[in-house]
Write a protein that holds these residues in place. Structure first.
Motif, PDB file in Angstrom:
ATOM      1  N   MET A   1     -23.853  15.943  81.338  1.00 44.48           N
ATOM      2  CA  MET A   1     -25.314  15.957  81.320  1.00 44.48           C
ATOM      3  C   MET A   1     -25.841  15.175  82.521  1.00 44.48           C
ATOM      4  O   MET A   1     -25.316  14.116  82.854  1.00 44.48           O
ATOM      5  N   PHE A   2     -26.893  15.710  83.164  1.00 43.35           N
ATOM      6  CA  PHE A   2     -27.487  15.006  84.287  1.00 43.35           C
ATOM      7  C   PHE A   2     -28.950  15.463  84.427  1.00 43.35           C
ATOM      8  O   PHE A   2     -29.348  16.495  83.879  1.00 43.35           O
ATOM      9  N   THR A   3     -29.694  14.679  85.119  1.00 38.90           N
ATOM     10  CA  THR A   3     -31.107  14.994  85.366  1.00 38.90           C
ATOM     11  C   THR A   3     -31.225  15.724  86.693  1.00 38.90           C
ATOM     12  O   THR A   3     -30.839  15.193  87.737  1.00 38.90           O
ATOM     13  N   LEU A   4     -31.755  16.913  86.638  1.00 40.91           N
ATOM     14  CA  LEU A   4     -31.933  17.719  87.848  1.00 40.91           C
ATOM     15  C   LEU A   4     -33.346  17.520  88.382  1.00 40.91           C
ATOM     16  O   LEU A   4     -34.327  17.670  87.643  1.00 40.91           O
TER      17      LEU A   4
END
Length: 365
Positions: A1-4
Protein backbone atom coordinates in the motif's frame (compact mmCIF):
# COMPACT_ATOMS: atom_id res chain seq x y z
CA UNK A 1 0.00 0.00 0.00
CA UNK A 2 1.25 3.49 -0.82
CA UNK A 3 -0.05 6.99 -1.39
CA UNK A 4 -0.03 8.01 -5.03
CA UNK A 5 0.38 11.71 -5.77
CA UNK A 6 -0.04 13.25 -9.21
CA UNK A 7 0.55 16.70 -10.67
CA UNK A 8 -0.61 18.30 -13.91
CA UNK A 9 2.53 19.43 -15.76
CA UNK A 10 0.82 21.13 -18.70
CA UNK A 11 -1.94 20.67 -21.24
CA UNK A 12 -1.51 19.56 -24.86
CA UNK A 13 -4.27 20.56 -27.26
CA UNK A 14 -5.01 22.21 -30.58
CA UNK A 15 -5.62 25.96 -30.86
CA UNK A 16 -9.43 26.03 -30.30
CA UNK A 17 -9.05 23.76 -27.26
CA UNK A 18 -6.21 26.01 -26.05
CA UNK A 19 -8.81 28.75 -25.64
CA UNK A 20 -11.06 26.52 -23.53
CA UNK A 21 -8.38 25.30 -21.11
CA UNK A 22 -6.50 28.60 -20.80
CA UNK A 23 -9.46 30.99 -20.65
CA UNK A 24 -7.93 33.26 -23.30
CA UNK A 25 -9.85 33.35 -26.59
CA UNK A 26 -7.73 32.46 -29.64
CA UNK A 27 -9.87 34.55 -31.97
CA UNK A 28 -9.98 38.25 -32.75
CA UNK A 29 -7.37 40.99 -32.57
CA UNK A 30 -5.71 39.54 -29.45
CA UNK A 31 -5.68 35.89 -30.50
CA UNK A 32 -2.10 35.13 -29.45
CA UNK A 33 -2.29 33.60 -25.95
CA UNK A 34 1.39 34.42 -25.29
CA UNK A 35 1.58 38.05 -26.46
CA UNK A 36 -1.97 38.68 -25.20
CA UNK A 37 -3.05 42.35 -25.62
CA UNK A 38 0.43 43.37 -26.82
CA UNK A 39 0.14 41.43 -30.09
CA UNK A 40 0.40 43.39 -33.36
CA UNK A 41 -2.74 42.72 -35.38
CA UNK A 42 -4.81 44.42 -38.06
CA UNK A 43 -7.66 43.92 -40.52
CA UNK A 44 -6.32 42.77 -43.87
CA UNK A 45 -8.16 41.23 -46.84
CA UNK A 46 -11.30 40.63 -44.82
CA UNK A 47 -9.73 38.96 -41.76
CA UNK A 48 -7.52 39.63 -38.75
CA UNK A 49 -3.80 39.19 -39.46
CA UNK A 50 -0.76 39.30 -37.18
CA UNK A 51 2.37 41.20 -38.24
CA UNK A 52 5.04 43.20 -36.42
CA UNK A 53 7.71 40.51 -36.04
CA UNK A 54 10.46 43.13 -36.29
CA UNK A 55 9.77 43.73 -32.59
CA UNK A 56 11.84 40.63 -31.82
CA UNK A 57 14.87 41.98 -33.71
CA UNK A 58 17.78 43.72 -31.95
CA UNK A 59 17.12 47.38 -31.24
CA UNK A 60 19.66 48.60 -33.81
CA UNK A 61 18.72 46.19 -36.62
CA UNK A 62 18.48 47.83 -40.05
CA UNK A 63 15.11 46.27 -40.83
CA UNK A 64 13.49 48.31 -38.07
CA UNK A 65 14.07 51.47 -40.13
CA UNK A 66 12.51 50.11 -43.33
CA UNK A 67 8.89 50.96 -43.99
CA UNK A 68 7.81 50.30 -47.60
CA UNK A 69 9.33 46.81 -47.52
CA UNK A 70 7.11 45.91 -44.55
CA UNK A 71 3.79 47.48 -43.53
CA UNK A 72 4.64 51.09 -44.38
CA UNK A 73 5.89 52.00 -40.90
CA UNK A 74 9.19 51.91 -39.05
CA UNK A 75 9.37 49.77 -35.91
CA UNK A 76 10.37 51.36 -32.58
CA UNK A 77 8.67 49.00 -30.12
CA UNK A 78 10.27 46.34 -27.97
CA UNK A 79 9.12 42.72 -28.01
CA UNK A 80 5.88 41.96 -26.10
CA UNK A 81 6.30 41.52 -22.38
CA UNK A 82 6.20 38.09 -20.74
CA UNK A 83 3.43 37.42 -18.22
CA UNK A 84 4.08 35.28 -15.16
CA UNK A 85 1.46 32.93 -13.77
CA UNK A 86 1.06 35.06 -10.64
CA UNK A 87 0.39 38.19 -12.74
CA UNK A 88 -2.19 36.32 -14.80
CA UNK A 89 -3.91 35.01 -11.67
CA UNK A 90 -3.98 38.48 -10.14
CA UNK A 91 -5.53 39.85 -13.34
CA UNK A 92 -8.16 37.10 -13.44
CA UNK A 93 -9.11 37.66 -9.80
CA UNK A 94 -9.98 41.28 -10.59
CA UNK A 95 -12.45 40.30 -13.35
CA UNK A 96 -16.09 39.26 -12.98
CA UNK A 97 -17.17 36.55 -15.39
CA UNK A 98 -20.74 35.64 -16.24
CA UNK A 99 -21.89 32.22 -14.98
CA UNK A 100 -22.01 29.36 -17.43
CA UNK A 101 -25.25 28.69 -19.28
CA UNK A 102 -26.80 28.92 -22.71
CA UNK A 103 -29.13 31.75 -21.72
CA UNK A 104 -26.35 33.95 -20.38
CA UNK A 105 -25.14 36.83 -22.59
CA UNK A 106 -21.51 36.33 -23.62
CA UNK A 107 -20.69 39.95 -24.47
CA UNK A 108 -17.34 40.69 -22.82
CA UNK A 109 -16.48 44.12 -21.38
CA UNK A 110 -13.39 45.80 -22.83
CA UNK A 111 -11.67 45.37 -19.46
CA UNK A 112 -11.78 41.60 -19.94
CA UNK A 113 -9.59 41.82 -23.06
CA UNK A 114 -9.74 38.26 -24.50
CA UNK A 115 -10.41 36.48 -21.21
CA UNK A 116 -13.56 34.36 -21.36
CA UNK A 117 -13.41 32.64 -17.95
CA UNK A 118 -11.08 31.79 -15.10
CA UNK A 119 -9.63 28.31 -15.75
CA UNK A 120 -10.21 25.76 -13.01
CA UNK A 121 -6.52 24.82 -13.25
CA UNK A 122 -5.76 27.85 -11.08
CA UNK A 123 -7.42 26.00 -8.20
CA UNK A 124 -4.24 23.90 -8.11
CA UNK A 125 -1.90 25.60 -5.61
CA UNK A 126 1.14 25.31 -7.89
CA UNK A 127 -0.46 26.19 -11.24
CA UNK A 128 0.44 29.88 -11.17
CA UNK A 129 4.08 28.98 -10.44
CA UNK A 130 4.57 26.93 -13.60
CA UNK A 131 6.66 28.48 -16.38
CA UNK A 132 4.67 26.65 -19.08
CA UNK A 133 1.03 25.77 -18.49
CA UNK A 134 -0.33 25.19 -21.99
CA UNK A 135 1.56 23.96 -25.05
CA UNK A 136 1.24 25.35 -28.54
CA UNK A 137 0.79 22.04 -30.36
CA UNK A 138 3.58 21.84 -32.95
CA UNK A 139 1.73 19.20 -34.96
CA UNK A 140 -1.19 21.48 -35.79
CA UNK A 141 1.01 24.56 -36.14
CA UNK A 142 3.24 22.81 -38.70
CA UNK A 143 0.18 21.49 -40.59
CA UNK A 144 -1.43 24.93 -40.82
CA UNK A 145 1.85 26.65 -41.76
CA UNK A 146 2.38 24.07 -44.50
CA UNK A 147 -1.14 24.55 -45.91
CA UNK A 148 -0.76 28.33 -45.95
CA UNK A 149 2.73 28.32 -47.48
CA UNK A 150 2.21 25.64 -50.13
CA UNK A 151 -1.23 26.93 -51.05
CA UNK A 152 0.29 30.36 -51.69
CA UNK A 153 3.45 29.40 -53.61
CA UNK A 154 1.42 26.96 -55.78
CA UNK A 155 -1.40 29.53 -56.13
CA UNK A 156 -4.03 26.90 -55.32
CA UNK A 157 -7.53 28.30 -55.56
CA UNK A 158 -9.17 28.45 -52.14
CA UNK A 159 -5.83 27.85 -50.38
CA UNK A 160 -3.67 30.77 -51.50
CA UNK A 161 -3.45 33.92 -49.39
CA UNK A 162 -2.56 35.95 -52.49
CA UNK A 163 -6.14 36.84 -53.39
CA UNK A 164 -7.71 39.85 -55.07
CA UNK A 165 -8.60 41.22 -51.63
CA UNK A 166 -4.95 40.84 -50.58
CA UNK A 167 -3.78 42.78 -53.64
CA UNK A 168 -6.30 45.56 -52.99
CA UNK A 169 -5.12 45.64 -49.38
CA UNK A 170 -1.56 46.30 -50.60
CA UNK A 171 -2.85 49.21 -52.68
CA UNK A 172 -4.69 50.60 -49.67
CA UNK A 173 -1.49 50.40 -47.60
CA UNK A 174 0.57 51.92 -50.44
CA UNK A 175 3.29 49.25 -50.36
CA UNK A 176 4.79 46.80 -52.91
CA UNK A 177 3.54 48.43 -56.04
CA UNK A 178 4.67 45.47 -58.15
CA UNK A 179 1.89 43.35 -56.63
CA UNK A 180 -0.96 45.79 -57.23
CA UNK A 181 -3.85 44.86 -59.51
CA UNK A 182 -3.09 45.37 -63.21
CA UNK A 183 -5.80 47.64 -64.55
CA UNK A 184 -6.63 47.91 -68.26
CA UNK A 185 -9.36 50.46 -69.04
CA UNK A 186 -12.34 49.26 -66.96
CA UNK A 187 -10.92 45.84 -65.99
CA UNK A 188 -8.54 44.75 -63.24
CA UNK A 189 -6.36 41.64 -63.43
CA UNK A 190 -4.36 39.80 -60.77
CA UNK A 191 -1.04 38.83 -62.32
CA UNK A 192 0.94 35.88 -60.96
CA UNK A 193 3.15 36.99 -58.07
CA UNK A 194 6.90 36.49 -58.06
CA UNK A 195 6.58 34.14 -55.08
CA UNK A 196 4.17 31.78 -56.90
CA UNK A 197 5.16 29.08 -59.38
CA UNK A 198 4.33 29.36 -63.04
CA UNK A 199 1.98 26.66 -64.45
CA UNK A 200 4.80 24.63 -66.01
CA UNK A 201 6.93 24.87 -62.87
CA UNK A 202 3.95 23.80 -60.77
CA UNK A 203 3.51 20.65 -62.88
CA UNK A 204 7.20 19.90 -62.58
CA UNK A 205 7.02 20.28 -58.80
CA UNK A 206 3.97 18.02 -58.50
CA UNK A 207 5.55 15.37 -60.73
CA UNK A 208 8.64 15.44 -58.52
CA UNK A 209 6.53 14.92 -55.40
CA UNK A 210 4.56 12.07 -57.00
CA UNK A 211 7.80 10.28 -57.95
CA UNK A 212 9.35 10.26 -54.46
CA UNK A 213 9.55 6.91 -52.63
CA UNK A 214 10.06 6.61 -48.88
CA UNK A 215 11.36 3.69 -46.79
CA UNK A 216 8.68 1.49 -45.24
CA UNK A 217 7.30 3.06 -42.08
CA UNK A 218 8.89 6.46 -42.66
CA UNK A 219 5.86 8.11 -44.26
CA UNK A 220 2.65 7.27 -46.06
CA UNK A 221 2.36 7.21 -49.84
CA UNK A 222 2.28 10.96 -50.48
CA UNK A 223 2.08 10.34 -54.25
CA UNK A 224 -1.58 9.33 -53.84
CA UNK A 225 -2.36 12.86 -52.63
CA UNK A 226 -0.92 14.59 -55.71
CA UNK A 227 -3.24 15.79 -58.47
CA UNK A 228 -0.88 16.85 -61.25
CA UNK A 229 -3.58 17.84 -63.73
CA UNK A 230 -5.58 19.74 -61.10
CA UNK A 231 -2.44 21.39 -59.74
CA UNK A 232 -3.14 20.69 -56.07
CA UNK A 233 -2.89 18.25 -53.17
CA UNK A 234 -5.80 16.31 -51.68
CA UNK A 235 -6.04 14.26 -48.51
CA UNK A 236 -2.71 15.18 -46.92
CA UNK A 237 -2.63 14.11 -43.27
CA UNK A 238 -0.75 15.93 -40.52
CA UNK A 239 2.22 13.56 -40.66
CA UNK A 240 2.33 13.87 -44.46
CA UNK A 241 2.68 17.63 -44.06
CA UNK A 242 5.35 17.03 -41.40
CA UNK A 243 7.48 14.96 -43.80
CA UNK A 244 6.70 17.22 -46.76
CA UNK A 245 7.73 20.39 -44.95
CA UNK A 246 11.03 19.04 -43.70
CA UNK A 247 12.16 16.77 -46.57
CA UNK A 248 10.43 17.46 -49.88
CA UNK A 249 9.64 21.17 -49.94
CA UNK A 250 13.20 22.60 -49.78
CA UNK A 251 14.36 20.21 -52.52
CA UNK A 252 11.34 20.65 -54.78
CA UNK A 253 11.34 24.45 -54.92
CA UNK A 254 15.11 24.89 -55.26
CA UNK A 255 15.15 25.84 -58.95
CA UNK A 256 11.50 26.84 -59.38
CA UNK A 257 11.31 30.04 -57.31
CA UNK A 258 13.53 33.14 -56.93
CA UNK A 259 16.43 32.80 -54.54
CA UNK A 260 15.02 35.46 -52.19
CA UNK A 261 11.90 33.30 -51.76
CA UNK A 262 13.66 29.93 -51.55
CA UNK A 263 16.12 30.89 -48.79
CA UNK A 264 13.58 31.77 -46.05
CA UNK A 265 11.48 28.70 -46.94
CA UNK A 266 14.55 26.48 -46.58
CA UNK A 267 15.33 28.18 -43.27
CA UNK A 268 11.76 27.49 -42.14
CA UNK A 269 12.13 23.83 -43.12
CA UNK A 270 15.33 23.56 -41.11
CA UNK A 271 13.62 25.30 -38.20
CA UNK A 272 10.94 22.61 -37.94
CA UNK A 273 13.47 19.84 -38.54
CA UNK A 274 15.68 20.95 -35.65
CA UNK A 275 12.76 21.86 -33.38
CA UNK A 276 11.23 18.38 -33.66
CA UNK A 277 14.54 16.52 -33.16
CA UNK A 278 14.69 13.89 -30.42
CA UNK A 279 17.61 15.67 -28.74
CA UNK A 280 17.72 19.43 -28.24
CA UNK A 281 20.63 21.63 -27.23
CA UNK A 282 20.12 24.99 -25.58
CA UNK A 283 22.53 26.62 -28.04
CA UNK A 284 20.46 25.27 -30.93
CA UNK A 285 17.27 26.65 -29.42
CA UNK A 286 18.83 30.10 -29.04
CA UNK A 287 19.80 29.91 -32.71
CA UNK A 288 16.29 28.79 -33.72
CA UNK A 289 14.84 31.70 -31.75
CA UNK A 290 16.96 34.01 -33.90
CA UNK A 291 16.22 32.12 -37.14
CA UNK A 292 12.43 32.13 -36.85
CA UNK A 293 12.37 35.90 -36.34
CA UNK A 294 14.50 36.28 -39.49
CA UNK A 295 12.14 33.98 -41.40
CA UNK A 296 9.00 35.83 -40.34
CA UNK A 297 10.52 39.22 -41.14
CA UNK A 298 11.60 37.99 -44.59
CA UNK A 299 8.11 36.59 -45.15
CA UNK A 300 6.70 40.02 -44.29
CA UNK A 301 8.84 41.45 -47.10
CA UNK A 302 7.64 38.77 -49.56
CA UNK A 303 4.02 37.82 -48.88
CA UNK A 304 0.99 40.10 -48.44
CA UNK A 305 -0.30 40.77 -44.89
CA UNK A 306 -3.18 38.33 -45.48
CA UNK A 307 -0.60 35.52 -45.32
CA UNK A 308 0.02 36.05 -41.60
CA UNK A 309 -2.60 34.03 -39.81
CA UNK A 310 -2.40 33.27 -36.09
CA UNK A 311 -0.63 29.96 -36.85
CA UNK A 312 2.12 31.79 -38.74
CA UNK A 313 2.60 34.17 -35.83
CA UNK A 314 2.78 31.63 -32.98
CA UNK A 315 5.89 30.05 -34.55
CA UNK A 316 7.88 32.84 -32.90
CA UNK A 317 7.03 31.34 -29.48
CA UNK A 318 7.90 27.70 -30.20
CA UNK A 319 11.66 27.93 -29.37
CA UNK A 320 10.85 29.53 -26.01
CA UNK A 321 8.57 26.63 -25.13
CA UNK A 322 11.27 24.14 -26.17
CA UNK A 323 13.75 25.89 -23.88
CA UNK A 324 11.33 25.53 -20.97
CA UNK A 325 9.91 22.06 -21.58
CA UNK A 326 12.39 20.17 -23.74
CA UNK A 327 11.85 18.02 -26.85
CA UNK A 328 8.64 18.49 -28.80
CA UNK A 329 8.12 14.72 -29.15
CA UNK A 330 6.68 14.61 -25.62
CA UNK A 331 4.47 17.67 -26.11
CA UNK A 332 2.61 17.27 -29.40
CA UNK A 333 -0.58 15.51 -30.37
CA UNK A 334 0.63 12.64 -32.56
CA UNK A 335 0.45 10.04 -29.74
CA UNK A 336 -2.81 11.56 -28.49
CA UNK A 337 -4.38 11.42 -31.96
CA UNK A 338 -3.26 7.79 -32.38
CA UNK A 339 -4.82 6.87 -29.04
CA UNK A 340 -8.06 8.65 -29.91
CA UNK A 341 -8.08 6.82 -33.24
CA UNK A 342 -7.89 3.46 -31.47
CA UNK A 343 -10.63 4.51 -29.04
CA UNK A 344 -12.89 5.58 -31.91
CA UNK A 345 -12.34 2.22 -33.63
CA UNK A 346 -13.27 0.39 -30.43
CA UNK A 347 -16.41 2.50 -29.98
CA UNK A 348 -17.44 1.95 -33.59
CA UNK A 349 -16.88 -1.81 -33.22
CA UNK A 350 -18.97 -1.81 -30.04
CA UNK A 351 -21.76 0.13 -31.74
CA UNK A 352 -21.76 -2.26 -34.70
CA UNK A 353 -21.90 -5.28 -32.38
CA UNK A 354 -24.75 -3.72 -30.40
CA UNK A 355 -26.61 -2.91 -33.62
CA UNK A 356 -26.26 -6.50 -34.83
CA UNK A 357 -27.54 -7.85 -31.51
CA UNK A 358 -30.59 -5.54 -31.62
CA UNK A 359 -31.33 -6.69 -35.17
CA UNK A 360 -31.12 -10.35 -34.09
CA UNK A 361 -33.44 -9.77 -31.10
CA UNK A 362 -36.00 -7.93 -33.24
CA UNK A 363 -35.85 -10.70 -35.87
CA UNK A 364 -36.45 -13.36 -33.21
CA UNK A 365 -39.49 -11.51 -31.89
Amino acid sequence: MFTLRAAVMWTVNDFPAYAMVSGWSTKGYMACPVCKEDVTSGWHAGKVCYLGHRRWLPWDHEWREKDKEFDGNTERRLRPREWSGDEILEQLNRLDFAPFGKTVSRTRPSTHLNWTHKPMFFELPYWSKLKLRHNLDVMHVEKNVFDTLVGTILDIEGKTKDTIKARLDLERMGIRRGLWMNRDSDKARRDLAFFSMKPNDKKEFLKFVSSVKFPDGYASNIARCVNVDGGKFTGLKSHDCHVFMQRLLPVGILHLLPEDVVKPIMLLSRFFSQLTAKTLRRTDMFQLRHDIVQVLCKFEMIFPPAFFTSMIHVMVHLPEEALLAGPVNYRWMYPIERLLGEVKKSVELWRQTLRDEVIIIVAQK
